[in-house]
Write a protein that holds these residues in place. Structure first.
Motif, PDB file in Angstrom:
ATOM      1  N   GLY A 184       0.813  -1.206   0.000  1.00  0.00           N
ATOM      2  CA  GLY A 184       0.000   0.000   0.000  1.00  0.00           C
ATOM      3  C   GLY A 184       0.843   1.250   0.000  1.00  0.00           C
ATOM      4  N   ARG A 185       0.288   2.328   0.541  1.00  0.00           N
ATOM      5  CA  ARG A 185       0.999   3.612   0.539  1.00  0.00           C
ATOM      6  C   ARG A 185       0.414   4.514   1.612  1.00  0.00           C
ATOM      7  NH1 ARG A 185      -1.688   6.718  -4.614  1.00  0.00           N
ATOM      8  NH2 ARG A 185      -3.714   5.695  -4.508  1.00  0.00           N
ATOM      9  N   VAL A 186       1.131   5.598   1.907  1.00  0.00           N
ATOM     10  CA  VAL A 186       0.698   6.601   2.874  1.00  0.00           C
ATOM     11  C   VAL A 186       0.639   7.948   2.157  1.00  0.00           C
ATOM     12  CG1 VAL A 186       1.282   7.853   4.985  1.00  0.00           C
ATOM     13  CG2 VAL A 186       1.631   5.387   4.873  1.00  0.00           C
ATOM     14  N   LEU A 187      -0.471   8.679   2.344  1.00  0.00           N
ATOM     15  CA  LEU A 187      -0.644   9.984   1.727  1.00  0.00           C
ATOM     16  C   LEU A 187      -0.896  11.025   2.801  1.00  0.00           C
ATOM     17  CD1 LEU A 187      -2.983   9.033  -1.269  1.00  0.00           C
ATOM     18  CD2 LEU A 187      -0.499   9.298  -1.288  1.00  0.00           C
ATOM     19  N   LEU A 188      -0.322  12.212   2.623  1.00  0.00           N
ATOM     20  CA  LEU A 188      -0.510  13.335   3.537  1.00  0.00           C
ATOM     21  C   LEU A 188      -1.200  14.464   2.791  1.00  0.00           C
ATOM     22  CD1 LEU A 188       3.025  13.469   5.233  1.00  0.00           C
ATOM     23  CD2 LEU A 188       1.030  12.166   5.974  1.00  0.00           C
ATOM     24  N   ALA A 189      -2.146  15.118   3.464  1.00  0.00           N
ATOM     25  CA  ALA A 189      -2.839  16.246   2.827  1.00  0.00           C
ATOM     26  C   ALA A 189      -3.389  17.170   3.899  1.00  0.00           C
ATOM     27  CB  ALA A 189      -3.961  15.750   1.924  1.00  0.00           C
ATOM     28  N   ASN A 190      -3.297  18.466   3.640  1.00  0.00           N
ATOM     29  CA  ASN A 190      -3.914  19.445   4.535  1.00  0.00           C
ATOM     30  C   ASN A 190      -5.427  19.450   4.326  1.00  0.00           C
ATOM     31  OD1 ASN A 190      -1.581  20.495   5.856  1.00  0.00           O
ATOM     32  ND2 ASN A 190      -1.059  21.617   3.979  1.00  0.00           N
ATOM     33  N   ARG A 191      -6.179  19.646   5.414  1.00  0.00           N
ATOM     34  CA  ARG A 191      -7.639  19.637   5.353  1.00  0.00           C
ATOM     35  C   ARG A 191      -8.171  21.058   5.154  1.00  0.00           C
ATOM     36  NH1 ARG A 191      -9.860  16.833  10.598  1.00  0.00           N
ATOM     37  NH2 ARG A 191     -11.787  16.823   9.346  1.00  0.00           N
ATOM     38  N   GLU A 192      -9.323  21.146   4.517  1.00  0.00           N
ATOM     39  CA  GLU A 192      -9.989  22.431   4.421  1.00  0.00           C
ATOM     40  C   GLU A 192     -10.459  22.850   5.816  1.00  0.00           C
ATOM     41  OE1 GLU A 192     -13.128  22.421   1.638  1.00  0.00           O
ATOM     42  OE2 GLU A 192     -11.871  21.858  -0.069  1.00  0.00           O
ATOM     43  N   GLY A 193     -10.209  24.086   6.157  1.00  0.00           N
ATOM     44  CA  GLY A 193     -10.546  24.559   7.491  1.00  0.00           C
ATOM     45  C   GLY A 193      -9.444  24.338   8.500  1.00  0.00           C
ATOM     46  N   GLY A 194      -8.304  23.804   8.059  1.00  0.00           N
ATOM     47  CA  GLY A 194      -7.174  23.589   8.953  1.00  0.00           C
ATOM     48  C   GLY A 194      -7.049  22.153   9.399  1.00  0.00           C
ATOM     49  N   GLY A 195      -5.831  21.736   9.622  1.00  0.00           N
ATOM     50  CA  GLY A 195      -5.582  20.378  10.077  1.00  0.00           C
ATOM     51  C   GLY A 195      -4.915  19.532   9.006  1.00  0.00           C
ATOM     52  N   LEU A 196      -4.549  18.316   9.407  1.00  0.00           N
ATOM     53  CA  LEU A 196      -3.832  17.388   8.536  1.00  0.00           C
ATOM     54  C   LEU A 196      -4.586  16.064   8.491  1.00  0.00           C
ATOM     55  CD1 LEU A 196      -1.090  16.935   6.942  1.00  0.00           C
ATOM     56  CD2 LEU A 196      -0.279  15.825   9.033  1.00  0.00           C
ATOM     57  N   ARG A 197      -4.579  15.442   7.313  1.00  0.00           N
ATOM     58  CA  ARG A 197      -5.152  14.111   7.155  1.00  0.00           C
ATOM     59  C   ARG A 197      -4.055  13.166   6.664  1.00  0.00           C
ATOM     60  NH1 ARG A 197      -8.801  15.223   3.993  1.00  0.00           N
ATOM     61  NH2 ARG A 197     -10.654  15.142   5.337  1.00  0.00           N
ATOM     62  N   VAL A 198      -3.829  12.083   7.422  1.00  0.00           N
ATOM     63  CA  VAL A 198      -2.883  11.048   7.019  1.00  0.00           C
ATOM     64  C   VAL A 198      -3.701   9.826   6.610  1.00  0.00           C
ATOM     65  CG1 VAL A 198      -0.903   9.651   7.687  1.00  0.00           C
ATOM     66  CG2 VAL A 198      -1.195  11.934   8.671  1.00  0.00           C
ATOM     67  N   SER A 199      -3.543   9.425   5.355  1.00  0.00           N
ATOM     68  CA  SER A 199      -4.340   8.334   4.800  1.00  0.00           C
ATOM     69  C   SER A 199      -3.448   7.116   4.562  1.00  0.00           C
ATOM     70  CB  SER A 199      -5.001   8.774   3.492  1.00  0.00           C
ATOM     71  OG  SER A 199      -5.770   7.733   2.938  1.00  0.00           O
ATOM     72  N   LEU A 200      -3.809   6.021   5.225  1.00  0.00           N
ATOM     73  CA  LEU A 200      -3.099   4.749   5.073  1.00  0.00           C
ATOM     74  C   LEU A 200      -3.949   3.863   4.159  1.00  0.00           C
ATOM     75  CD1 LEU A 200      -0.717   2.941   6.085  1.00  0.00           C
ATOM     76  CD2 LEU A 200      -2.250   2.172   7.904  1.00  0.00           C
ATOM     77  N   ARG A 201      -3.451   3.559   2.966  1.00  0.00           N
ATOM     78  CA  ARG A 201      -4.215   2.812   1.968  1.00  0.00           C
ATOM     79  C   ARG A 201      -3.597   1.432   1.769  1.00  0.00           C
ATOM     80  NH1 ARG A 201      -6.088   7.363  -2.488  1.00  0.00           N
ATOM     81  NH2 ARG A 201      -6.817   8.895  -0.938  1.00  0.00           N
ATOM     82  N   LEU A 202      -4.397   0.410   2.034  1.00  0.00           N
ATOM     83  CA  LEU A 202      -3.918  -0.970   2.003  1.00  0.00           C
ATOM     84  C   LEU A 202      -4.780  -1.785   1.050  1.00  0.00           C
ATOM     85  CD1 LEU A 202      -3.515  -1.547   5.849  1.00  0.00           C
ATOM     86  CD2 LEU A 202      -1.757  -0.779   4.228  1.00  0.00           C
ATOM     87  N   PRO A 203      -4.176  -2.602   0.182  1.00  0.00           N
ATOM     88  CA  PRO A 203      -4.966  -3.481  -0.676  1.00  0.00           C
ATOM     89  C   PRO A 203      -5.610  -4.598   0.142  1.00  0.00           C
ATOM     90  CG  PRO A 203      -2.641  -3.959  -0.920  1.00  0.00           C
ATOM     91  CD  PRO A 203      -2.731  -2.763  -0.026  1.00  0.00           C
ATOM     92  N   GLN A 204      -6.804  -5.026  -0.261  1.00  0.00           N
ATOM     93  CA  GLN A 204      -7.541  -6.067   0.441  1.00  0.00           C
ATOM     94  C   GLN A 204      -7.790  -7.241  -0.495  1.00  0.00           C
ATOM     95  OE1 GLN A 204      -8.595  -5.497   4.051  1.00  0.00           O
ATOM     96  NE2 GLN A 204      -6.773  -4.372   3.388  1.00  0.00           N
ATOM     97  N   LEU A 205      -8.089  -8.381   0.094  1.00  0.00           N
ATOM     98  CA  LEU A 205      -8.391  -9.582  -0.706  1.00  0.00           C
ATOM     99  C   LEU A 205      -9.683  -9.379  -1.453  1.00  0.00           C
ATOM    100  CD1 LEU A 205      -7.519 -12.470   1.773  1.00  0.00           C
ATOM    101  CD2 LEU A 205      -6.165 -11.663  -0.157  1.00  0.00           C
ATOM    102  N   VAL A 206      -9.737  -9.894  -2.698  1.00  0.00           N
ATOM    103  CA  VAL A 206     -10.928  -9.780  -3.498  1.00  0.00           C
ATOM    104  C   VAL A 206     -11.953 -10.796  -3.008  1.00  0.00           C
ATOM    105  CG1 VAL A 206     -11.876  -9.930  -5.830  1.00  0.00           C
ATOM    106  CG2 VAL A 206      -9.561  -9.052  -5.479  1.00  0.00           C
ATOM    107  N   SER A 207     -13.168 -10.324  -2.705  1.00  0.00           N
ATOM    108  CA  SER A 207     -14.223 -11.224  -2.213  1.00  0.00           C
ATOM    109  C   SER A 207     -14.716 -12.108  -3.352  1.00  0.00           C
ATOM    110  CB  SER A 207     -15.388 -10.420  -1.654  1.00  0.00           C
ATOM    111  OG  SER A 207     -14.950  -9.602  -0.586  1.00  0.00           O
ATOM    112  N   LYS A 208     -14.874 -13.390  -3.079  1.00  0.00           N
ATOM    113  CA  LYS A 208     -15.342 -14.329  -4.102  1.00  0.00           C
ATOM    114  C   LYS A 208     -16.834 -14.618  -3.901  1.00  0.00           C
ATOM    115  CE  LYS A 208     -10.859 -16.625  -4.575  1.00  0.00           C
ATOM    116  NZ  LYS A 208     -10.140 -17.894  -4.548  1.00  0.00           N
TER     117      LYS A 208
END
Length: 461
Positions: free
Chosen positions: A437-461
């Motif tokens: 996966g990956r990690v993304l950083l972004a400033n939020r509207e109205g102030g603040g920070l958002r750290v997004s941790l994105r992980l791949p998941q198993l495909v449901s059968k």
């Protein structure tokens, strides 16, 4: 007035008027004078048996006029169409030259009518095309010089896999400096290192290590498919990264040494001073103050131990072992270590990741969010399922990050805190990438920070 008469329309009008006047004159000459009088004279004085002209009638006059007027009209039409015909032939030759890529053709006819204006516009067009061709050739020459002398090996292949273009670096890489033009690129790769050949066969970008001339070289391979002149081509770029990575490695080690030296000095200097103070107190017999001195020494030693352990855990990160994780027990366990507000509903489907490593990442991210300076109750945790990707987001309402800090925040040992090690976000990135996966950083509207941790998941059968 003269300009109108000198135009093509004026000339055509004048020639038509001349033709009409000539037709009337011929008709009058045939039916009225002088042809009838000439025939009378020839019949009387020369005793020739000639029919009287008055018996020709209107139709006979018209026929006689047409016989005389047709050659005149044909001659006048030739005079009128001669410049147009010459211009059309010249334009035909110009178009043929343009089709062959030759823009040096120009028409040297000096006229002051509409045809002359057309000629001048054509010559101006030819001059513009010649200048553009010259500029294009100069740009192509400059581009070819730059490409040929770049250290990045460039190989362009056509739809059949043959080399259509190659620069000097690629010649030395694949053919001992000889030309590659027209050669089968797949056949050239047969003699290339196996890692390089397999990377090209995958058709994707890659960073690979290659054994060459007794030493290890690191290459970054970029491959792109596109259409050139309507035909499919493929571009291969081989960039040597060994020196650049070595420089970055040296710079990283220097940064590590500076951070470690700073932390060691911050802990060893007080320990040394307190040890000297403890020895002095023991010599004076002031034993009641020694427990405080030893407690401070122990605190600094514990801080130093934790600091070294953090570096050791980052350097010895184990391979993640993803398993099915039920969300509610996982969130309950996380709440024992840090405080947060869950901003989304708990997903019904279980997650798939290494629970221990992801928990450590979230503890660090939530701790950073609390230290940002925003309200405590605005530290939120969001769990989102987007397709086959799990998004875990930690957000706060602190001041956020500047563009410079955002660009470097995920680098190891980079920290804006005086006592920070720069390992929190770097460790999160390392764990996320180990999960694919990956990690993304972004400033939020109205102030603040958002750290997004994105992980791949198993495909449901």
């Amino acid at each position: 007035m003269w300009r109108r008469l000198n135009s093509l329309r004026g000339r055509l009008t004048l020639l038509l008027a001349v033709a009409a006047f000539a037709g009337a004159a011929i008709y009058a000459g045939v039916t009225q004078w002088p042809l009838p009088q000439l025939l009378v004279w020839m019949r009387k004085d020369l005793a020739l048996s000639i029919r009287a002209p008055m018996q020709l009638g209107i139709y006979g006059g018209l026929l006689a006029s047409a016989i005389v007027l047709l050659p005149l009209a044909f001659w006048l039409a030739g005079r009128v169409m001669a410049p147009v015909s010459r211009l059309l032939r010249a334009l035909e030759g110009a178009v043929a030259s343009y089709r062959d890529g030759d823009f040096s053709f120009s028409i040297a006819i000096d006229r002051r009518d509409e045809l002359g204006e057309l000629i001048r516009m054509h010559n101006a067009l030819g001059q513009t095309l010649r200048e553009q061709r010259q500029h294009l050739v100069q740009r192509e020459l400059l581009l070819d010089t730059v490409v040929q002398n770049t250290p990045v090996a460039l190989v362009l292949t056509d739809s059949s896999g043959r080399v259509a273009y190659a620069n000097i670096a690629s010649r030395h890489l694949f053919n001992d400096g000889r030309s590659l033009h027209g050669l089968d690129f797949a056949a050239l790769l047969v003699d290339a290192p196996e890692a390089l050949r397999k990377a090209v066969e995958t058709g994707e970008d890659a960073l690979l290590s290659v054994e060459m001339e007794g030493s290890e070289e690191i290459f970054h391979l970029s491959q792109r498919a596109f259409r050139l002149q309507g035909r499919p081509h493929r571009l291969h770029l081989f960039r040597r990264m060994t020196r650049e990575l070595s420089r970055q490695e040296v710079a990283t080690w220097k940064r590590v040494i500076r951070v470690i030296s700073h932390e060691l000095n911050n802990s060893l200097a007080p320990i040394t001073s307190l040890s000297h103070s403890g020895a002095e107190l023991a010599r004076r017999g002031q034993l009641d103050r020694l427990p405080g001195v030893f407690a401070t020494i122990g605190e600094r030693a514990l801080h130093l131990h934790r600091f070294i352990a953090g570096y050791a855990s980052f350097a010895k990160l184990p391979t993640p072992q993803p398993v099915s994780v039920v969300w509610q027990p996982f969130l309950d366990g996380l709440a024992l270590h840090c405080q947060y507000r869950l901003a989304t509903a708990v997903p019904e489907q279980s997650g798939h990741f290494d629970a221990v490593q992801i928990e450590q990442v979230l503890i660090n991210l939530i701790k950073n969010a609390h230290e940002s300076g925003g309200p405590e109750d605005e530290v939120t945790l969001s769990l989102l399922e987007v397709g086959n990707e799990l998004r875990i987001e930690v957000a706060d309402r602190g001041p956020g990050m500047s563009e410079t800090v955002l660009a470097q925040a995920l680098l190891p040992f980079y920290s804006t805190k005086r006592s920070g090690t720069g390992l929190g976000l770097a460790l999160a990135r390392e764990i996320a990438e180990a999960h694919g996966g990956r990690v993304l950083l972004a400033n939020r509207e109205g102030g603040g920070l958002r750290v997004s941790l994105r992980l791949p998941q198993l495909v449901s059968k």
